[in-house]
Write a protein that holds these residues in place. Sequence first.
Motif, mmCIF file in Angstrom:
data_model
loop_
_atom_site.group_PDB
_atom_site.id
_atom_site.type_symbol
_atom_site.label_atom_id
_atom_site.label_comp_id
_atom_site.label_asym_id
_atom_site.label_seq_id
_atom_site.Cartn_x
_atom_site.Cartn_y
_atom_site.Cartn_z
ATOM 1 N N GLU A 1 -4.896 4.694 -6.920
ATOM 2 C CA GLU A 1 -3.470 4.381 -6.858
ATOM 3 C C GLU A 1 -3.142 3.131 -7.669
ATOM 4 N N MET A 2 -4.034 2.136 -7.635
ATOM 5 C CA MET A 2 -3.804 0.938 -8.441
ATOM 6 C C MET A 2 -3.914 1.258 -9.923
ATOM 7 N N PHE A 3 -4.889 2.100 -10.285
ATOM 8 C CA PHE A 3 -5.025 2.494 -11.681
ATOM 9 C C PHE A 3 -3.754 3.185 -12.163
ATOM 10 N N SER A 4 -3.241 4.106 -11.369
ATOM 11 C CA SER A 4 -2.004 4.801 -11.709
ATOM 12 C C SER A 4 -0.843 3.812 -11.834
ATOM 13 N N PHE B 1 -13.872 -0.554 -10.125
ATOM 14 C CA PHE B 1 -12.684 -0.877 -9.341
ATOM 15 C C PHE B 1 -11.637 0.223 -9.469
ATOM 16 N N TYR B 2 -11.380 0.654 -10.690
ATOM 17 C CA TYR B 2 -10.357 1.673 -10.894
ATOM 18 C C TYR B 2 -10.797 3.055 -10.419
ATOM 19 N N ARG B 3 -12.087 3.330 -10.464
ATOM 20 C CA ARG B 3 -12.572 4.602 -9.926
ATOM 21 C C ARG B 3 -12.348 4.653 -8.419
ATOM 22 N N GLU B 4 -12.474 3.501 -7.765
ATOM 23 C CA GLU B 4 -12.344 3.430 -6.310
ATOM 24 C C GLU B 4 -10.905 3.177 -5.863
ATOM 25 N N ASN B 5 -10.038 2.787 -6.780
ATOM 26 C CA ASN B 5 -8.651 2.443 -6.453
ATOM 27 C C ASN B 5 -7.709 3.204 -7.372
ATOM 28 N N THR C 1 -11.766 0.752 -23.923
ATOM 29 C CA THR C 1 -12.917 1.603 -23.622
ATOM 30 C C THR C 1 -13.090 1.787 -22.110
ATOM 31 N N ALA C 2 -12.775 0.752 -21.346
ATOM 32 C CA ALA C 2 -12.873 0.876 -19.883
ATOM 33 C C ALA C 2 -11.880 1.917 -19.371
ATOM 34 N N VAL C 3 -10.642 1.844 -19.844
ATOM 35 C CA VAL C 3 -9.625 2.805 -19.411
ATOM 36 C C VAL C 3 -10.019 4.216 -19.842
ATOM 37 N N SER C 4 -10.535 4.345 -21.051
ATOM 38 C CA SER C 4 -10.970 5.662 -21.529
ATOM 39 C C SER C 4 -12.129 6.192 -20.682
ATOM 40 N N ALA C 5 -13.056 5.322 -20.309
ATOM 41 C CA ALA C 5 -14.182 5.743 -19.459
ATOM 42 C C ALA C 5 -13.687 6.184 -18.087
ATOM 43 N N ILE C 6 -12.732 5.456 -17.539
ATOM 44 C CA ILE C 6 -12.176 5.817 -16.229
ATOM 45 C C ILE C 6 -11.560 7.213 -16.301
ATOM 46 N N GLU D 1 0.827 -1.208 0.000
ATOM 47 C CA GLU D 1 0.000 0.000 0.000
ATOM 48 C C GLU D 1 0.866 1.264 0.000
ATOM 49 N N THR D 2 1.945 1.236 0.753
ATOM 50 C CA THR D 2 2.868 2.371 0.772
ATOM 51 C C THR D 2 3.525 2.554 -0.592
ATOM 52 N N THR D 3 3.944 1.458 -1.190
ATOM 53 C CA THR D 3 4.583 1.519 -2.508
ATOM 54 C C THR D 3 3.620 2.085 -3.541
ATOM 55 N N LEU D 4 2.366 1.678 -3.479
ATOM 56 C CA LEU D 4 1.368 2.215 -4.411
ATOM 57 C C LEU D 4 1.263 3.740 -4.296
ATOM 58 N N ARG D 5 1.175 4.228 -3.072
ATOM 59 C CA ARG D 5 1.056 5.679 -2.870
ATOM 60 C C ARG D 5 2.283 6.409 -3.398
ATOM 61 N N LEU D 6 3.453 5.877 -3.082
ATOM 62 C CA LEU D 6 4.689 6.545 -3.505
ATOM 63 C C LEU D 6 4.859 6.512 -5.020
ATOM 64 N N ILE D 7 4.529 5.390 -5.632
ATOM 65 C CA ILE D 7 4.660 5.300 -7.089
ATOM 66 C C ILE D 7 3.684 6.256 -7.768
#
Length: 195
Positions: free
Chosen positions: A103-106, A97-101, A162-167, A17-23
């Motif tokens: 940092e994971m999307f990034s 999922f990506y709207r709610e996460n 299309t999912a990534v574009s919608a996000i 979780e820390t790595t996700l935030r930092l990245i």
Amino acid sequence: MNVQYTQNNPKVISIFETTLRLIKDHGFHGTAMSKIAQDADVAIGTIYHYFPSKDDLIVSLFQYCGDALNESIFESIHEELTYKETFFHIWKGFVKFYRENVEMFSFFEQFYSSPYYKVNSYETNESISGQSSILKFLTEGIQRGELKNTNVEVLACIFFGTAVSAIKGVKHNKLKSNESIEDVVKIIWDGVKNK
């Protein structure tokens, strides 16, 4: 690399979780192992106990995020849903999922554009990030005559692209409501369904 993060190891989860935030804030190259240790409140040796190198950490984090995505999307699918209803559920679940996460999307966006993906592309395509399950689902749709009889990779490009574009549309306020997301998935379905 054998990290049992699925057993909810609190130290490993904290490192991830820390790595996700930092990245998200500093990118792969700007995220030092020492900073991860400091922000995760673990000793640097603890990180190296689980991950022999930063590369191992990044690839393991990719798998962790992919497993979370896969579980989120597929855990609530009911057998009584039609193929079309399941298609809508999976696509909207991917977007949700990506709207709610964020940092994971990034993280995924950076990973797929990095040498990490190129070096590990066979493994990541075969077993990580929910892609394998979605490819199986799309292949099943072709075989059952629900989807156009075309290369499954073409359908996957449409599905994921299309999912990534919608996000990104939601992120930048170009798509403002769940109704807009529903409109997008209806258009996608109309384009890929077998008429």
